[in-house]
Design an enzyme around this catalytic site. Structure first.
Site, mmCIF file in Angstrom:
data_model
loop_
_atom_site.group_PDB
_atom_site.id
_atom_site.type_symbol
_atom_site.label_atom_id
_atom_site.label_comp_id
_atom_site.label_asym_id
_atom_site.label_seq_id
_atom_site.Cartn_x
_atom_site.Cartn_y
_atom_site.Cartn_z
ATOM 1 N N VAL A 128 0.826 -1.226 0.000
ATOM 2 C CA VAL A 128 0.000 0.000 0.000
ATOM 3 C C VAL A 128 0.855 1.270 0.000
ATOM 4 O O VAL A 128 0.349 2.357 -0.269
ATOM 5 C CB VAL A 128 -1.012 0.056 1.175
ATOM 6 C CG1 VAL A 128 -2.073 -1.022 1.042
ATOM 7 C CG2 VAL A 128 -0.323 -0.002 2.532
ATOM 8 N N TYR A 154 3.484 5.003 16.329
ATOM 9 C CA TYR A 154 2.289 4.175 16.084
ATOM 10 C C TYR A 154 1.035 4.920 16.562
ATOM 11 O O TYR A 154 0.033 4.999 15.844
ATOM 12 C CB TYR A 154 2.419 2.815 16.773
ATOM 13 C CG TYR A 154 1.223 1.929 16.503
ATOM 14 C CD1 TYR A 154 1.004 1.406 15.227
ATOM 15 C CD2 TYR A 154 0.288 1.652 17.500
ATOM 16 C CE1 TYR A 154 -0.116 0.617 14.963
ATOM 17 C CE2 TYR A 154 -0.834 0.865 17.249
ATOM 18 C CZ TYR A 154 -1.024 0.351 15.976
ATOM 19 O OH TYR A 154 -2.144 -0.423 15.707
ATOM 20 N N LEU A 198 -6.120 -4.776 22.484
ATOM 21 C CA LEU A 198 -5.152 -5.862 22.253
ATOM 22 C C LEU A 198 -5.803 -7.093 21.617
ATOM 23 O O LEU A 198 -6.628 -7.762 22.243
ATOM 24 C CB LEU A 198 -4.496 -6.253 23.575
ATOM 25 C CG LEU A 198 -3.519 -5.207 24.126
ATOM 26 C CD1 LEU A 198 -3.318 -5.388 25.625
ATOM 27 C CD2 LEU A 198 -2.191 -5.275 23.390
HETATM 28 P P1 NDP Z 1 -1.257 -8.580 11.334
HETATM 29 O O1 NDP Z 1 0.199 -8.310 11.375
HETATM 30 O O2 NDP Z 1 -1.725 -9.952 11.647
HETATM 31 O O3 NDP Z 1 -1.849 -8.148 9.919
HETATM 32 C C1 NDP Z 1 -1.441 -6.968 9.286
HETATM 33 C C2 NDP Z 1 -1.893 -6.994 7.833
HETATM 34 O O4 NDP Z 1 -1.498 -5.763 7.216
HETATM 35 C C3 NDP Z 1 -1.250 -8.122 7.053
HETATM 36 O O5 NDP Z 1 -2.214 -8.718 6.199
HETATM 37 C C4 NDP Z 1 -0.182 -7.429 6.216
HETATM 38 O O6 NDP Z 1 -0.032 -8.104 4.978
HETATM 39 C C5 NDP Z 1 -0.837 -6.059 5.991
HETATM 40 N N1 NDP Z 1 0.166 -5.044 5.681
HETATM 41 C C6 NDP Z 1 1.115 -4.532 6.493
HETATM 42 N N2 NDP Z 1 1.898 -3.663 5.823
HETATM 43 C C7 NDP Z 1 1.410 -3.637 4.558
HETATM 44 C C8 NDP Z 1 1.803 -2.932 3.379
HETATM 45 N N3 NDP Z 1 2.825 -2.087 3.370
HETATM 46 N N4 NDP Z 1 1.090 -3.139 2.238
HETATM 47 C C9 NDP Z 1 0.046 -4.002 2.235
HETATM 48 N N5 NDP Z 1 -0.368 -4.680 3.313
HETATM 49 C C10 NDP Z 1 0.315 -4.503 4.461
HETATM 50 O O7 NDP Z 1 -1.895 -7.532 12.355
HETATM 51 P P2 NDP Z 1 -3.428 -7.182 12.695
HETATM 52 O O8 NDP Z 1 -4.358 -8.054 11.970
HETATM 53 O O9 NDP Z 1 -3.524 -7.122 14.153
HETATM 54 O O10 NDP Z 1 -3.492 -5.699 12.149
HETATM 55 C C11 NDP Z 1 -4.496 -5.228 11.263
HETATM 56 C C12 NDP Z 1 -4.793 -3.785 11.585
HETATM 57 O O11 NDP Z 1 -5.336 -3.690 12.897
HETATM 58 C C13 NDP Z 1 -3.561 -2.857 11.570
HETATM 59 O O12 NDP Z 1 -3.930 -1.631 10.977
HETATM 60 C C14 NDP Z 1 -3.268 -2.668 13.055
HETATM 61 O O13 NDP Z 1 -2.621 -1.454 13.307
HETATM 62 C C15 NDP Z 1 -4.672 -2.678 13.605
HETATM 63 N N6 NDP Z 1 -4.802 -2.959 15.025
HETATM 64 C C16 NDP Z 1 -4.321 -4.130 15.573
HETATM 65 C C17 NDP Z 1 -4.490 -4.390 16.917
HETATM 66 C C18 NDP Z 1 -3.937 -5.600 17.579
HETATM 67 O O14 NDP Z 1 -3.816 -5.600 18.822
HETATM 68 N N7 NDP Z 1 -3.626 -6.665 16.854
HETATM 69 C C19 NDP Z 1 -5.207 -3.440 17.774
HETATM 70 C C20 NDP Z 1 -5.633 -2.247 17.098
HETATM 71 C C21 NDP Z 1 -5.464 -2.046 15.781
HETATM 72 P P3 NDP Z 1 1.359 -8.393 4.242
HETATM 73 O O15 NDP Z 1 2.405 -8.531 5.306
HETATM 74 O O16 NDP Z 1 1.106 -9.647 3.481
HETATM 75 O O17 NDP Z 1 1.534 -7.224 3.362
HETATM 76 C C1 8X3 Z 2 -2.591 -2.178 18.616
HETATM 77 C C2 8X3 Z 2 -2.909 -2.189 20.054
HETATM 78 O O1 8X3 Z 2 -2.133 -1.407 22.350
HETATM 79 O O2 8X3 Z 2 -0.536 -2.585 20.984
HETATM 80 O O3 8X3 Z 2 -3.179 -1.087 17.971
HETATM 81 O O4 8X3 Z 2 -1.160 -0.333 20.445
HETATM 82 S S1 8X3 Z 2 -1.610 -1.595 20.990
#
Ligand code: NDP
Ligand code: 8X3
Length: 255
Positions: free
Chosen positions: A63, A155, A187
């Site tokens: 992206v 972040y 989380l």
């Molecule tokens: P994961 O690491 O499991 O998934 C992240 C996804 O984002 C992967 O599919 C990865 O795909 C994709 N991604 C990352 N960088 C890129 C890039 N440059 N281009 C295209 N795709 C990208 O983490 P989560 O599922 O937890 O995260 C998903 C979203 O939720 C994020 O925005 C994260 O900030 C947010 N979030 C997560 C929380 C948590 O505690 N887990 C809490 C709050 C928000 P690939 O590597 O194949 O490109």
């Molecule tokens: C991901 C949750 O608390 O690690 O957005 O920032 S935290």
């Protein structure tokens, strides 16, 4: 939204994006799935085609690469341009350091992905939605947008930017009948911490020890609820945390 609707989910190769893809496919959505890991995209797409019988289009690109994103959209056939839902989910945290020792390239990665990448996708899809005079954009924010915590400056800043972009886009797009929302998970046990700690699985596992974290499916169910409100209802923002969490960085653990 009806069965047969079309959703584009960014970052569908793991965690929250993958869980949303599975949930929407089970409901009969056609899907456009994006991510950088082509092998994972292909295997998820194949699984959804076989198990749910839905059409899935894989778009493998970073992206942060605007040209690649433009090219992907330029090649969409009219049937794949009728996007009803965008889940702008791709994102990451990289590094866990105070600002005074932080790695500038980690800062670039987070801001380029979580803010500029999200904007690139939002621009491309909102133009299609304006043409279709309908649609719903859900930006994945975080509890890190609502509070701050030490070692998370960039972040947190990136996710606070996501909240600001969401509010501004709602002002700009409500006149076209397009819903713009954000969801702010706390989380959730995904690959998120492994990415933050640069592959250190043991350190990542510690984050989710001593309490019951959210699972990706919990977020997928909340997204499902958001997109299934009646046409006149838009859930502007939804914060969802584990019961053991009270705020960003505040968790009751029993170790
Ligand atoms: P994961 O690491 O499991 O998934 C992240 C996804 O984002 C992967 O599919 C990865 O795909 C994709 N991604 C990352 N960088 C890129 C890039 N440059 N281009 C295209 N795709 C990208 O983490 P989560 O599922 O937890 O995260 C998903 C979203 O939720 C994020 O925005 C994260 O900030 C947010 N979030 C997560 C929380 C948590 O505690 N887990 C809490 C709050 C928000 P690939 O590597 O194949 O490109
Ligand atoms: C991901 C949750 O608390 O690690 O957005 O920032 S935290």
């Amino acid at each position: 939204m009806e069965s047969g609707s079309l959703a584009l989910i960014t970052g569908a190769t793991s965690g929250i994006g993958e869980a949303i893809a599975i949930k929407l496919a089970a409901a009969g959505y056609r899907l456009i799935l994006t991510g950088r890991r082509a092998d994972r995209l292909a295997s998820l797409a194949q699984q959804l085609r076989s198990n749910a019988g839905v059409e899935v289009l894989e778009l493998c690109f970073d992206v942060r690469d605007r040209e690649a994103a433009r090219a992907a959209f330029a090649h969409l056939s009219p049937a794949w341009q009728q996007i009803d839902v965008l889940v702008n989910n791709a994102g990451l945290s990289q590094g866990y350091e105070p600002v005074h020792t932080g790695d500038e390239s980690d800062w670039d990665t987070m801001l380029d992905t979580n803010v500029k990448g999200l904007l690139t996708m939002a621009k491309a899809v909102s133009n299609l939605m304006i043409g279709n005079a309908k649609g719903h954009i859900i930006n994945v924010s975080s509890t890190a947008a609502k509070d701050v915590y030490a070692n998370g400056a960039v972040y947190c800043a990136s996710k606070q930017a996501v909240d600001a972009i969401t509010k501004v886009m709602r002002l700009e797009l409500h006149v076209y009948g397009i819903k713009v929302s954000s969801i702010a998970p706390g989380l959730a046990e995904t690959e998120f911490s492994e990415v933050r700690f640069k592959g250190d699985k043991q350190r990542a596992a510690q984050v989710y020890k001593g309490f019951e974290p959210l699972q990706a499916v919990d977020i997928a169910e909340a997204v499902w609820f958001m997109i299934n409100r009646p046409a006149h209802v838009n859930i502007a923002d939804l914060i969802i945390m584990p019961t053991a969490q009270a705020a960003s960085g505040v968790v009751k653990k029993q170790l």
